[in-house]
Design an enzyme around this catalytic site. Structure first.
Site, PDB file in Angstrom:
ATOM      1  N   ASP A  92      -5.396  -6.002   6.352  1.00  0.00           N
ATOM      2  CA  ASP A  92      -6.597  -5.421   5.678  1.00  0.00           C
ATOM      3  C   ASP A  92      -7.408  -6.752   5.590  1.00  0.00           C
ATOM      4  OD1 ASP A  92      -8.419  -3.705   4.697  1.00  0.00           O
ATOM      5  OD2 ASP A  92      -7.292  -3.214   2.996  1.00  0.00           O
ATOM      6  N   ASP A 136      -1.632 -17.231   4.316  1.00  0.00           N
ATOM      7  CA  ASP A 136      -2.735 -18.019   3.670  1.00  0.00           C
ATOM      8  C   ASP A 136      -3.439 -19.275   4.499  1.00  0.00           C
ATOM      9  OD1 ASP A 136      -0.223 -19.282   3.085  1.00  0.00           O
ATOM     10  OD2 ASP A 136      -0.590 -19.755   1.063  1.00  0.00           O
ATOM     11  N   TYR A 193       0.761  -1.263  -0.060  1.00  0.00           N
ATOM     12  CA  TYR A 193       0.210   0.018  -0.016  1.00  0.00           C
ATOM     13  C   TYR A 193       0.884   1.325  -0.009  1.00  0.00           C
ATOM     14  CZ  TYR A 193      -4.442  -2.563   1.129  1.00  0.00           C
ATOM     15  OH  TYR A 193      -5.398  -3.519   0.880  1.00  0.00           O
ATOM     16  N   ASP A 211     -10.996  -8.403   7.562  1.00  0.00           N
ATOM     17  CA  ASP A 211     -12.344  -8.282   7.269  1.00  0.00           C
ATOM     18  C   ASP A 211     -12.770  -9.915   7.280  1.00  0.00           C
ATOM     19  OD1 ASP A 211     -12.399  -5.761   6.507  1.00  0.00           O
ATOM     20  OD2 ASP A 211     -13.277  -6.030   4.446  1.00  0.00           O
ATOM     21  N   LYS A 241       4.555 -14.134   4.613  1.00  0.00           N
ATOM     22  CA  LYS A 241       4.773 -15.047   3.326  1.00  0.00           C
ATOM     23  C   LYS A 241       5.899 -14.961   3.041  1.00  0.00           C
ATOM     24  CE  LYS A 241       2.304 -17.633   0.235  1.00  0.00           C
ATOM     25  NZ  LYS A 241       1.646 -18.723   0.560  1.00  0.00           N
TER      26      LYS A 241
HETATM   27 MG    MG Z   1     -10.453  -2.804   4.222  1.00  0.00          MG
END
Ligand code: MG
Ligand code: NAI
Length: 325
Positions: free
Chosen positions: A221, A197, A119, A225, A165
């Site tokens: 992120d 993962d 990001y 969620d 990872k």
């Molecule tokens: Mg988000």
């Protein structure tokens, strides 16, 4: 002393849930609220999704309460997080009595690196049809998020898992893991590194095995969620963007255009963000009162439609406020 709070409701349901949180803050503490605009609405009105005045307000307030932005979210929230100097994004996801969750004992806290990773915003087009993205990982930011995560876990009594990872992103996540290991060594604390993962699967299958999860930016992120889904939806997840001196508090959810304007958005995520704001400013008793009121309201109702109830945002908000009187 009165704390100065910058209030930025933003777009969509941001403008519906933030007023509830402001009333809650007003009920439990002594705050001076200063309002500013950001998001799609601000872009249409002023030509900028994040007007300078809004950024300034957040940069100088004791804390900021943000709702959500729509399409312009990345142009708003990333610079706002930067304006308050935040490097850690804290996202608790817990199950509540009265709300359907995968497991009633889920109590997870994602501590997400907030300044770099994929990001960092470095994308380019090499040639037509070929684009690249540069992932940034620094030793300093890796150590800083690890230190924050270990401190948070020690203070709140959680075990620590570290998502990575490094088997594929050997150099960047390798550096991230080295930073974590160095900080853990200095503090003499334990943690479990976990491929992200596989961790996603384990979070679904055995969510109660985990506590604080320290994550690089994108992993935090996505995994938070996922955890929202485990505990009953985005309407429940608060977050704090914490810097050395300032912080910004926001629900994890966005502007929810599918329900915006209907007055049925769940205000809990934003109210719990306000509780985190109280805690950050040292008002622990106020934070506890808000959390208690949320717990009782979720257990007894009324609940909004995302949780299977039929309450409006206002109705759920009034029930919360009644419990704070
Ligand atoms: Mg988000
Ligand atoms: P979203 O979080 O807005 O909505 C996802 C789903 O969850 C929708 O079905 C929505 O109705 C539901 N939902 C979210 N919050 C809720 C609440 N408080 N009560 C009841 N239901 C709730 O994410 P989506 O749909 O991916 O994005 C919508 C817009 O929000 C986009 O324009 C996106 O850019 C923006 N966004 C902004 C963020 C921010 O400002 N920090 C974060 C995420 C998305």
């Amino acid at each position: 002393m009165t704390d100065r709070i910058a209030v930025i409701p933003g777009d969509g349901i941001g403008g519906e849930v933030v007023p509830v949180a402001v009333r809650v803050l007003d009920a439990v503490g002594d705050f001076a609220f200063e309002y500013a605009e950001a998001g799609d609405g601000a872009l249409a009105e002023t030509g900028s999704a994040l007007p300078d005045g809004t950024r300034e307000l957040a940069a100088n307030a004791d804390a900021t309460l943000f709702g959500a932005a729509g399409e312009t979210a990345a142009d708003v929230i990333l610079p706002l997080r930067e304006a308050v100097g935040s490097f850690a994004n804290v996202r608790p996801a817990r199950a509540y009595p009265g709300v359907d969750a995968f497991h009633p004992e889920i109590d997870l806290v994602f501590v997400r690196e907030n300044t770099e990773g994929v990001y960092a915003g470095i994308e380019s087009e090499i040639t037509e049809g070929v684009r690249t993205l540069t992932r940034v990982t620094t030793e300093a930011a890796s150590r800083r998020i690890a230190a924050f995560g270990f401190d948070y876990a020690a203070e709140h009594g959680y075990d620590v898992t570290v998502a990575h990872k490094a088997n594929v992103m050997r150099r960047t996540d390798g550096l991230f893991l080295d930073g974590v290991a160095a900080v853990a060594d200095e503090r003499g604390v334990d943690y479990e590194p976990h491929l992200m993962d596989a961790l996603a699967m384990h979070l679904v299958m055995d969510p109660t095995e985990y506590g604080v999860v320290i994550c690089p930016n994108l992993a935090g992120d996505v995994l938070s969620d996922l955890a929202a889904g485990l505990v009953g939806g985005l309407g429940l997840l608060p977050s704090a963007n914490v810097g050395p001196d300032r912080a910004l508090f926001e629900p994890v959810h966005g502007s929810a255009p599918d329900i915006a304007g209907e007055g049925i958005a769940n205000p809990v995520a934003t109210v719990l963000s306000a509780a985190m704001l109280c805690e950050f400013l040292g008002h622990d008793a106020a934070a506890e009162r808000v959390r208690e009121a949320v717990l009782e309201t979720l257990a007894d109702g009324p609940r909004t439609p995302d949780l299977g109830g039929d309450a409006t945002t206002d109705g759920a908000g009034r029930a919360l406020l009644d419990r704070l009187d």
